[in-house]
Enzyme design. Structure first.
Site: not given
Ligand code: ATP
Ligand code: MG
Length: 570
Positions: A45, A273, A283
């Site tokens: 994104e 992850r 983020k």
């Protein structure tokens, strides 16, 4: 709370060759499920800068495609126009290219599919698989139930398809304000999986979109968009992180409804992850570090952003090696920062030219060396690569050595210089310390030595005598001043954001030191981003932006060995 007991340190000599994803692909190839086709995608994104965790996903998606002769798409998942920007799109493209991967013609945006997504939503409505909801967000939450209690049906669930269709078209036409209505998939309010309790698939947002402008005031939700984008792009294996495991039934449900309308039904496969010690990787937290000025911007060499690790001196190859070495699995674990650092050491040990820098200069005067004499010494560019040649390092009466290479009162086992002791000046002569010169405050100004002219490296006399210490030096007259930035880990806590810790309190106060040192003449022409081993001092990179012919600036990428906890933090 993150489970620290699962902390693992990977054996740096083992290279993962297989993993469960390769096994799935191999099985698919054997059964001819995809006719041998492998098509993956990396779907960021564009709402922030990528970090080293994303590199794991990039290396996995692009790497699998490459290994199996397939293709990997770069797709921007741009369905949240409030938070997204072209600046991030550009930075992400730059990161992926830098890591050494190519998407060729396969650059896509979820917004490319807004028309198709809308058309499919109308179809779901007409099939009574979706309906227009008018409960408020709070009411929707209330009706949704909990992990232990089933949800209950919305009163609008039975709305006739024609009515929903009319409302949906009017939503699109901009007749309603944000939040007035949403479109929900009609699945199962009693499902044990909350994602299946009639998830919202479209919402009203009167927001300008960086690509589609003001064309849309309704935007599709991630879960609805992602699977359809995958299918429209003919993706075979849709690799994502474990938090999407519970979303897989929804991924499959949407595509099952559209079976006649999309070209294929990709397989979603989840992997763990990357969690890396001494970093934060969300983020949101990275943005905070930047906006609170706790670091020097997005590409601060201490940050785990890809822009940051690049500026720090990491090579794309070291990061790819790291991704290969940590492998992929289904189990959440922590990777120790030393694994990443060792990958860089390994790469740079093989590839970086050797150079000499003095970080903390101490003057050394050779009393018996003629005042105006100069001579050349020759230092190999790489000790294991004789074919890379040697460069000239000028020698003269006054030199710089490292302060640490002299001790007035040597401790036991100290083999470098001290009064009366002998060392070899690398690539030059054996010298003996005969005097220490101090200023009025009692601080050492210079040390005096005598040299043995018969011991020059590379001559017959070089091996006539053995000494234990072997230190580096630069001729004062020839040394070039340089700004040297000594970076260290940004956090002093291995788990800066676990539990309810405030990661801003875990910052390492010594993570950046800027010093004035000296480098050898051969470094005057170093190009921005050229990397070197400064002998005995670590691996350094010429700063990407600040290095100019008039000002030499080098960043320390990593020390020669893992000295964490031994020196800076003892
Ligand atoms: P964050 O959680 O840091 O805010 P994100 O995961 O939401 O970021 P995306 O842009 O959606 O960021 O991520 C793109 C891809 O990168 C996704 O497929 C995601 O699963 C993957 N990814 C993100 N973080 C990691 C990580 N730490 N390890 C491996 N893959 C990751
Ligand atoms: Mg995400």
């Amino acid at each position: 709370m993150k489970d620290q007991s699962k902390h693992v340190s990977i054996d740096p000599t083992s290279v993962a060759t297989s993993n469960f994803i390769r096994t799935i692909i191999d099985d698919d190839n054997r059964s001819n499920k995809w006719n041998g086709r492998i098509e993956t995608r990396f779907p960021p994104e564009p709402n922030g800068y990528l970090h080293i965790g994303h590199a794991k996903s990039i290396c996995l998606n692009f790497g699998m495609a490459k290994d199996y002769g397939g293709v990997c798409h770069l797709r921007f998942d741009d369905t949240n126009p409030e938070k997204e920007a072209q600046e991030y799109v550009d930075a992400i493209c730059d990161n992926v290219t830098w890591l050494g991967f190519e998407w060729g013609k396969h650059l896509y945006y979820s917004s490319d599919y807004f028309d198709r997504l809308y058309e499919f939503a109308e179809y779901l409505i007409t099939e009574s698989k979706a309906y227009i909801e008018e409960l408020t967000a709070d009411e929707i939450r209330e009706y949704r139930g909990t992990l232990t209690a089933p949800g209950k049906n919305s009163p609008y669930r039975k709305r006739p398809a024609t009515e929903s269709l009319d409302l949906f078209r009017r939503m699109k036409a901009g007749e309603f304000p944000d939040g007035e209505y949403v479109l929900r998939a009609k699945i199962d309010m009693a499902s044990p999986n909350i994602n299946m309790r009639d998830p919202v698939i479209y919402r009203i947002r009167h927001t300008h979109h960086q690509r589609t402008g003001n064309q849309w005031c309704i935007y599709p939700m991630y879960d609805y968009t992602h699977c359809i984008s995958d299918a429209l792009e003919n993706i075979t294996h849709s690799l994502c992180t474990l938090e999407f495991e519970d979303h897989r039934p929804l991924y499959d449900w949407v595509l099952d409804q559209l079976v006649d309308k999309v070209p294929c039904h990709p397989q979603q496969i989840e992997f763990a992850r990357l969690n890396l010690t001494y970093t934060v990787m969300s983020k949101r937290k990275l943005i905070q570090l930047v906006t609170d000025n706790l670091v020097d911007g997005w590409d601060d060499p201490r940050l785990s952003t890809l822009a940051g690790v690049r500026r720090r001196g990491y090579t794309p190859r070291a990061i790819r090696l790291f991704a290969e070495r940590i492998g992929v699995s289904k189990a959440d674990s922590w990777i120790d920062m030393t694994v990443l650092e060792d990958c860089l050491r390994e790469d740079l040990n093989a590839s970086a030219l050797r150079r000499i820098a003095i970080l903390k200069p101490l003057k050394l005067i050779i009393d018996n060396y003629p005042e105006h004499q100069e001579e050349d010494c020759f230092a190999p560019n790489h000790p294991q690569q004789p074919e890379w040649g040697k460069r000239t390092v000028p020698f003269s009466k006054i030199l710089y050595i490292e302060q640490d290479d002299f001790m007035e009162e040597p401790t036991k086992g100290y083999f470098r210089l001290s009064p009366g002791a002998e060392v070899r000046l690398r690539y030059a002569f054996i010298v003996k310390c005969v005097d220490v010169e101090k200023n009025t405050r009692g601080e050492i100004e210079a040390i005096h030595c005598i040299y043995d002219p018969d011991t020059k490296s590379g001559t017959a006399g070089a091996d006539s005598r053995k000494v234990k210490g072997n230190i580096h030096w630069l001729s004062l007259k020839h040394a070039q001043p340089a700004e040297i930035r000594l970076y260290d880990r940004l956090f002093s806590d291995p788990y800066p954001d676990s539990g309810d810790k405030d990661y801003k309190k875990a910052l390492n106060p010594d993570s950046k030191k800027i010093i004035s040192g000296y480098v050898e003449q051969a470094l005057i022409d170093a190009k921005p981003e050229e990397r070197f081993q400064f002998e005995r001092n670590g691996y350094f990179i010429a700063d990407r932006y600040d290095m100019t012919p008039g000002k030499l600036v080098f960043n320390r990428a990593v020390t020669l060995r893992d000295s964490w906890g031994k020196t800076a933090h003892a």
